[in-house]
Scaffold this motif. Structure first.
Motif: not given
Length: 206
Positions: A151-153, A158-162, A166-168, A176-177
């Protein structure tokens, strides 16, 4: 404090079961991304050293153990989508992901050890729910490591697409961020609309 062991697996073998799957899920708390489950049938002769509850392991150690498990155990990973989470609630969605992970194993298990206090209602095989099972059963600990790593991967991808949420770093949890980014950048298709921080932003002017 002792770590997980094979007590529950040994008990199940004594009861006549031979293909025992440990099952765990991750991702009930985030406000973005799917919930992910893993099912693992360990080979008693090839159990990687250091298996433990994924929460007490470093990311580097989890990734190494996940790779080892893929090489020496029967492993299946499955997800329940954000749409499914919003439609049927996150607990049911996590159980759905567990059911899918069990069904995806190449070798069908004859017994499942489930982390938590509930057995998914769609299961058609004998199962036992074990509270804090990832700290008690090596099979469940293995599943927790695989589910968390995968799931972390997925959230890093997804963080690269959006970018910007800070999803990475936060894996979709409501840091908070992350909540600040929701206000500044808006809601993505991967946010859970039934979860309060997202719901409030969507409907604050309505």
């Amino acid at each position: 404090m002792t770590g997980p062991d094979l007590f529950h697996e040994t008990e199940a073998r004594a009861a006549g079961f031979s293909r025992i799957a440990g099952v765990d899920e991750v991702g009930r708390g985030p406000i973005a991304g799917p919930v992910t489950a893993a099912a693992v049938i360990l080979d008693p002769a090839r159990i990687p050293e250091g298996l433990n509850d994924s929460k007490v392991l470093s990311a580097k150690r989890r990734e190494a153990l996940c790779a080892a498990l893929m090489d020496c155990a029967q492993v299946s990973v499955a997800h329940a989508t954000v749409a499914e989470i919003d439609e049927i609630n996150v607990l049911r969605a996590s159980h759905l992901a567990m059911e899918r992970a069990i069904a995806g194993l190449d070798v069908a298990p004859d017994m499942a050890l489930i982390d938590g206090n509930l057995i998914p209602r769609g299961l058609t095989l004998p199962a036992r729910a074990i509270i804090k099972g990832d700290a008690a059963s090596l099979s469940i600990a293995a599943a927790s490591i695989v589910a968390k790593t995968r799931r972390d991967q997925l959230m890093r991808d997804l963080a690269q697409q959006f970018p910007g949420y800070g999803w990475e770093r936060n894996a979709g949890y409501p840091s908070k961020s992350h909540k600040d980014a929701l206000l500044n950048l808006g809601v993505t298709p991967h946010h859970r609309r039934s979860f309060k921080p997202v719901h409030n932003i969507l409907y604050q002017d309505k």
